[in-house]
Design an enzyme around this catalytic site. Structure first.
Site, PDB file in Angstrom:
ATOM      1  N   ASP A 301      75.972  46.298  -5.739  1.00  0.00           N
ATOM      2  CA  ASP A 301      75.083  47.103  -4.894  1.00  0.00           C
ATOM      3  C   ASP A 301      74.048  47.729  -5.808  1.00  0.00           C
ATOM      4  OD1 ASP A 301      74.081  48.923  -2.804  1.00  0.00           O
ATOM      5  OD2 ASP A 301      75.918  48.465  -1.734  1.00  0.00           O
ATOM      6  N   HIS A 335      71.442  45.565  -5.836  1.00  0.00           N
ATOM      7  CA  HIS A 335      70.519  45.665  -4.697  1.00  0.00           C
ATOM      8  C   HIS A 335      69.210  46.324  -5.122  1.00  0.00           C
ATOM      9  CE1 HIS A 335      73.377  43.939  -2.151  1.00  0.00           C
ATOM     10  NE2 HIS A 335      73.857  44.986  -1.534  1.00  0.00           N
TER      11      HIS A 335
END
Length: 559
Positions: A301, A335
């Protein structure tokens, strides 16, 4: 006291030398407010050493060493502090609770492996994604500590695969089949695997784990396995050092300093599988005076993320993350490379990022929020950033964050959000006063994306000295007071190079783009106005501008 003052003096001097060097190497006219740079106090420890072996720890990869390690830590702290030594070897343990004045030191080739037996982790009241929540106890935790560290060249492994759900789209066919053969439970649509029935039950409850009125910790037992812990959580601690260690395979976030002060993160590695759900690298939440340097992130992430609480609870806490310096860090898969949000309700300010590299991240610089958050993110200074193979946007400001992966999965369809103007309240977030310069990006889907709210435009953004190679150029929606100076766009799509919707007071100076581009500006919306272009050669473009959806030709002025 003298030792601490010397450390502070050295740190300030090194920061000024580093910044002066950066200034001399580029032509940016922007300057950093050096007086606002964080001064971070580092912990100092006694040299007394407490070897976990002397407390009964066994290096066999089987014995659960929870009691031995925690005894060593408690004894060290009670005797005035020092070093708790984890020698070379493979040490299995349950949750470890840090204490004041303790440096937990992992020797080279030492692996601290947290047990896959989930029953060893009790449910506790804590914080999850900016809200008060019940979660499993973190593998490593500490609250209200002073002078605490984890150092060395060893590895902390959270065995996160025992906890995490996995999306089918993120694995190859053979990986998916192997995962199914290991057991677990599938979602109704057969697209998400859960390690246990308890984990699957929790996935069906909206806001699972968030503390509800009248509920006790015991009320969450049925979905215990779903309430994954962050690997390391330090809450309300002062003088924290994380140095040299590899933190990997976390059940949820990897490193989570919460409401801490004087935090130094130096030379660490944070690793997670790229498919790791909520597998952030480091989330600095409501912290003050922070230095993150010379570290590597390769996670599932966001890589390096700034937060400050969520919605009303975050605003009520009212603790911004402030005075943060990030330098000389590399982010691979994530991300976002450097990220603010989306839980930024307490605000963020005085954030400095310099000399960082993002390779293969979904988004390079990612600033995200949504209605309901509130909070103000301001005084953000970023320079000397190199990017390669960015999957989505190189630079993104977005006030319509939807808690989804930044890049749609194969076959996933997403609709653009409905644009409706709402009243400005304390729940309306703000992004303003960002200064980003000296950025090189070799490959991205889109160079720059700015999307504000109609009631609260993203404003006062200064972008300077960039070479951005991407499929698409610049897109701005509901933006105001944006300055782009000396931006070179090398794009595969050139119709348009710059797309503008209902934005005003945009200034382009020294914009360069592909010769023979089809369309330079597409100006859209009746609220687009005061767009000024200077020092820009428009002779080699097929069409300079088009105006749609009520946009007036007077909105664009080319000098």
């Amino acid at each position: 006291m003298k030792h601490t003052q010397i450390l502070r003096t050295i740190l300030i001097a090194s920061q000024i030398i580093m910044l002066n060097k950066a200034y001399s190497q580029n032509k940016s006219t922007q300057s950093w407010p050096i007086a606002d740079l964080p001064v971070v106090e580092t912990p100092v420890f006694k040299t007394d050493t407490f070897n976990i072996v002397k407390y009964g720890a066994v290096n066999d990869g089987v014995t659960l060493n929870t009691v031995s390690i925690n005894k060593a830590i408690a004894d060290c702290s009670n005797k005035g502090g020092g070093v708790v030594l984890v020698p070379t070897g493979f040490w299995v343990t349950g949750p470890v609770e840090l204490k004041s004045n303790v440096n937990l030191h992992l020797q080279s080739d030492a692996v601290l492996s947290f047990t896959r037996d989930l029953s060893q982790y009790k449910l506790v009241e804590t914080n999850w994604e900016g809200l008060a929540a019940v979660r499993n106890q973190s593998p490593i935790s500490g609250t209200n500590l002073v002078n605490v560290a984890i150092t060395g060249q060893g590895i902390v492994d959270g065995n996160g695969d025992a906890w995490r759900m996995v999306k089918k789209e993120k694995l190859t066919d053979s990986q998916w089949k192997k995962l199914l053969a290991s057991g677990g439970v599938l979602s109704e649509d057969k697209k998400i695997w859960y390690p246990t029935e308890s984990s699957f039950k929790g996935s069906k409850i909206k806001g699972a784990g968030v503390i509800a009125p009248g509920k006790t910790v015991k009320d969450y037992e049925e979905i215990k396995d779903f309430l994954r812990p962050n690997l390391l959580v330090l809450t309300k601690c002062n003088k924290v050092l994380l140095e040299g260690v590899t933190f990997q395979n976390s059940p949820a976030w990897n490193l989570h300093p919460l409401m801490c002060e004087n935090l130094t993160v130096r030379g660490i590695t944070a690793k997670n599988p790229w498919y790791a759900q909520n597998g952030d690298g480091i989330d600095v939440e409501s912290c003050k005076n922070v230095l993150i340097e010379n570290s590597v992130f390769d996670v599932g992430d966001d890589g390096i993320c700034i937060k400050s609480g969520r919605d009303e609870q975050g605003r009520r806490r009212g603790m911004p993350t402030e005075n943060v310096l990030v330098r000389n860090c590399t982010v691979y898969h994530a991300h976002g490379g450097f990220v603010v949000g989306s839980e930024m309700s307490g605000g963020a300010r005085n954030l400095f990022v310099t000399d960082c590299t993002f390779i293969g991240t979904d988004i390079g610089l990612r600033f995200k929020t949504t209605r309901g958050r509130g909070g103000v993110v301001e005084k953000v200074y970023i320079r000397n950033i190199g990017m390669k193979d960015i999957v989505g946007e190189a630079i993104l400001f977005d006030m319509y964050y939807e808690a989804k992966d930044p890049v749609p999965l194969t076959g996933e369809q997403r609709e653009a959000p409905k644009v409706v103007k709402l009243p400005v309240t304390e729940a309306t977030p703000q992004f303003k006063d960002f200064h980003v310069s000296n950025v090189v990006c070799d490959g991205a889907e889109k160079a720059i994306f700015v999307r504000g709210l109609p009631e609260m435009n993203i404003n006062n953004i200064y972008l300077e000295n960039m070479t951005l190679q991407a499929k698409k150029g610049v897109e701005m929606e509901e933006a105001g007071q944006i300055q782009l100076k000396n931006i070179r766009l090398i794009t595969r799509e050139t119709k348009p190079v710059v797309n503008i919707l209902n934005s005003n007071s945009l200034y382009f100076q020294g914009l360069t783009f592909n010769d023979g581009s089809d369309l330079l500006f597409s100006v859209n919306g009746d609220r687009s106005a005061n767009i000024t272009v200077s020092d820009t050669n428009t002779k080699n473009v097929k069409s300079v501008a088009e105006f749609n959806f009520g946009a007036n030709k007077k909105a664009l002025k080319i000098k």
